[in-house]
Each structure stands twice: as structure tokens, then as C-alpha cells.
Design a protein around this motif. Structure first.
Motif, PDB file in Angstrom:
ATOM      1  N   LEU A  10      53.809  60.244 -10.490  1.00 21.46           N
ATOM      2  CA  LEU A  10      53.170  59.017 -10.018  1.00 21.46           C
ATOM      3  C   LEU A  10      54.175  58.157  -9.265  1.00 21.46           C
ATOM      4  CD1 LEU A  10      50.716  57.115  -9.927  1.00 21.46           C
ATOM      5  CD2 LEU A  10      51.496  56.188 -12.112  1.00 21.46           C
ATOM      6  N   SER A  11      55.353  58.000  -9.825  1.00 25.96           N
ATOM      7  CA  SER A  11      56.381  57.189  -9.185  1.00 25.96           C
ATOM      8  C   SER A  11      56.759  57.761  -7.816  1.00 25.96           C
ATOM      9  CB  SER A  11      57.612  57.115 -10.090  1.00 25.96           C
ATOM     10  OG  SER A  11      58.624  56.356  -9.484  1.00 25.96           O
ATOM     11  N   ARG A  14      53.726  57.455  -5.349  1.00 27.04           N
ATOM     12  CA  ARG A  14      53.537  56.058  -4.949  1.00 27.04           C
ATOM     13  C   ARG A  14      54.597  55.652  -3.916  1.00 27.04           C
ATOM     14  NH1 ARG A  14      52.264  53.714  -9.766  1.00 27.04           N
ATOM     15  NH2 ARG A  14      54.429  53.732 -10.322  1.00 27.04           N
ATOM     16  N   GLN A  15      55.840  56.110  -4.127  1.00 28.68           N
ATOM     17  CA  GLN A  15      56.915  55.817  -3.174  1.00 28.68           C
ATOM     18  C   GLN A  15      56.648  56.499  -1.831  1.00 28.68           C
ATOM     19  OE1 GLN A  15      59.528  53.646  -3.812  1.00 28.68           O
ATOM     20  NE2 GLN A  15      59.717  53.805  -1.603  1.00 28.68           N
ATOM     21  N   TYR A  17      53.760  57.258  -0.609  1.00 34.96           N
ATOM     22  CA  TYR A  17      52.639  56.545   0.003  1.00 34.96           C
ATOM     23  C   TYR A  17      53.136  55.273   0.703  1.00 34.96           C
ATOM     24  CZ  TYR A  17      48.055  54.218   0.316  1.00 34.96           C
ATOM     25  OH  TYR A  17      46.919  53.575   0.759  1.00 34.96           O
ATOM     26  N   THR A  18      54.002  54.543   0.030  1.00 33.54           N
ATOM     27  CA  THR A  18      54.563  53.317   0.615  1.00 33.54           C
ATOM     28  C   THR A  18      55.433  53.648   1.830  1.00 33.54           C
ATOM     29  OG1 THR A  18      54.549  52.248  -1.541  1.00 33.54           O
ATOM     30  CG2 THR A  18      55.981  51.286   0.123  1.00 33.54           C
ATOM     31  N   GLN A  22      51.320  54.093   4.136  1.00 31.75           N
ATOM     32  CA  GLN A  22      50.028  54.308   3.481  1.00 31.75           C
ATOM     33  C   GLN A  22      49.174  55.349   4.203  1.00 31.75           C
ATOM     34  OE1 GLN A  22      48.504  50.309   3.020  1.00 31.75           O
ATOM     35  NE2 GLN A  22      49.762  49.991   1.223  1.00 31.75           N
ATOM     36  N   LEU A  30      47.390  60.402  -4.339  1.00 33.32           N
ATOM     37  CA  LEU A  30      47.758  59.374  -5.315  1.00 33.32           C
ATOM     38  C   LEU A  30      46.535  58.974  -6.145  1.00 33.32           C
ATOM     39  CD1 LEU A  30      49.837  57.432  -6.513  1.00 33.32           C
ATOM     40  CD2 LEU A  30      49.431  55.910  -4.577  1.00 33.32           C
ATOM     41  N   TYR A  34      46.027  59.311 -10.154  1.00 33.08           N
ATOM     42  CA  TYR A  34      45.553  58.221 -11.010  1.00 33.08           C
ATOM     43  C   TYR A  34      44.385  58.687 -11.882  1.00 33.08           C
ATOM     44  CZ  TYR A  34      48.167  54.264  -8.945  1.00 33.08           C
ATOM     45  OH  TYR A  34      49.136  53.371  -8.554  1.00 33.08           O
ATOM     46  N   GLU A  42      42.895  51.790 -10.828  1.00 34.25           N
ATOM     47  CA  GLU A  42      43.849  51.937  -9.729  1.00 34.25           C
ATOM     48  C   GLU A  42      43.346  52.923  -8.686  1.00 34.25           C
ATOM     49  OE1 GLU A  42      46.220  50.343 -13.113  1.00 34.25           O
ATOM     50  OE2 GLU A  42      44.697  51.871 -12.930  1.00 34.25           O
ATOM     51  N   LEU A  46      42.507  51.959  -4.717  1.00 33.59           N
ATOM     52  CA  LEU A  46      43.123  52.724  -3.632  1.00 33.59           C
ATOM     53  C   LEU A  46      42.066  53.335  -2.717  1.00 33.59           C
ATOM     54  CD1 LEU A  46      45.776  53.719  -2.441  1.00 33.59           C
ATOM     55  CD2 LEU A  46      45.722  55.607  -4.047  1.00 33.59           C
ATOM     56  N   ASP A 145      55.692  51.312 -13.357  1.00 34.75           N
ATOM     57  CA  ASP A 145      54.253  51.247 -13.131  1.00 34.75           C
ATOM     58  C   ASP A 145      53.842  49.876 -12.583  1.00 34.75           C
ATOM     59  OD1 ASP A 145      51.333  50.757 -14.013  1.00 34.75           O
ATOM     60  OD2 ASP A 145      51.652  52.912 -14.304  1.00 34.75           O
TER      61      ASP A 145
END
Length: 160
Positions: A10-11, A14-15, A17-18, A22, A30, A34, A42, A46, A145
Motif C-alpha cells: 500500500l505504501s 500510494r507513493q 500514484y503520487t 495520479q 491502488l 484498498y 478509501e 479514489l 497510512d
């Protein structure tokens, strides 16, 4: 991916994606992760942010999973507690009980919202039980998180 690897995945996702500004394909993965982690809220947030042009087959599959989860998420226990809470909205013990039940049902955001509401009313209710439960939830989610970050800020604002 094993259950133990989910928080790290997940971490990383998420990184990614950022870092990708996006990108929709990463966002869909992602959201899928979730859902695997029972983080319905979440995933829904999204997916709701996805542009229409990016709403492909996977997007619609994930939306369908969310719809099914929402229809199944409130057990009779949750419904009974919610109904009782509408009759006695000031009952802090009941709010804590419902928050624990929400957490058990993988509705972490709802659990944390109830616990922070208890803290706003009485920080020391039942020897700080709401704070203790919040901290346990934070530990279970991990420090990276976003829910932890969001609710830690609220908790610190109340305490300091």
C-alpha cells in the motif's frame, strides 16, 4: 501478496500514484489494493475522483465490489447499535461500542470518526478509552497510512 505484505505494498503503490501525478492505471490498482485490505471508504474516494475517460472495465468491477460491500457491511449488531445511538446520541459508551464494532467490520474511518467525537466531548471518558482504542487502530494501520495521519492530527489538536 500475502497479508503481511499488504501495508508495504500500500505504501509503495500510494507513493507511485503520487509520483506519477495520479495516473489512472496506478489509481485503479491502488483502489483494488484498498478493497483487498477492506478499506472500502478509501477505495471509493479514489474511484470517485477518476475522470470519466479512465473509467474502464476494472473501474466498473471495483465500483461493483464497493456496492456489494456497502450492502453487506452493516450487520444486525451495527444496525442495532446505530438505532440505539439515534435515541441516545449523548451516550459515549455506546459510541465507543459502535466504534469497536465498526473497526471489526473493517469500517475504520467510521470507527475513528466516532472515537474522535467521544474525545471532543470528554477526553478522559472511561479512563481515556477512546484514545486507547484510537492508538490501537493507528498501530494496526501503520504510521504511513493516510487515515492515521488524518486522525493523529485531529487527536493532537484536541490534546495539545
Amino acid at each position: 501478496i500475502t497479508e503481511q505484505q499488504l501495508p508495504e505494498a500500500l505504501s509503495l503503490l500510494r507513493q507511485a500514484y503520487t509520483d506519477s501525478n495520479q495516473r489512472a492505471d496506478i489509481g485503479l490498482e491502488l483502489a483494488n489494493l484498498y478493497l483487498q485490505m477492506h478499506r472500502i471508504d478509501e477505495a471509493e474516494i479514489l474511484l470517485n475522483s477518476m475522470p470519466l475517460a479512465e473509467q474502464n472495465v476494472l473501474y466498473h468491477q471495483l465500483k461493483a465490489q464497493i456496492t456489494l460491500q456497502h450492502s453487506a457491511e452493516n450487520t444486525p449488531e451495527v444496525k442495532a447499535l446505530e438505532q440505539t445511538l439515534t435515541l441516545t446520541p449523548e451516550d459515549l459508551a455506546l459510541k465507543i461500542q459502535l466504534a469497536v464494532q465498526f473497526q471489526h467490520e473493517h469500517q475504520t474511518r467510521k470507527a475513528l470518526e466516532l472515537l474522535i467525537a467521544v474525545m471532543r466531548t470528554d477526553k478522559q471518558f472511561n479512563n481515556g478509552e477512546a484514545k486507547k482504542i484510537m492508538l490501537d487502530i493507528f498501530k494496526s494501520l501503520g504510521t504511513s497510512d493516510p487515515l492515521v495521519t488524518e486522525f493523529q492530527r485531529q487527536l493532537f489538536a484536541l490534546l495539545y
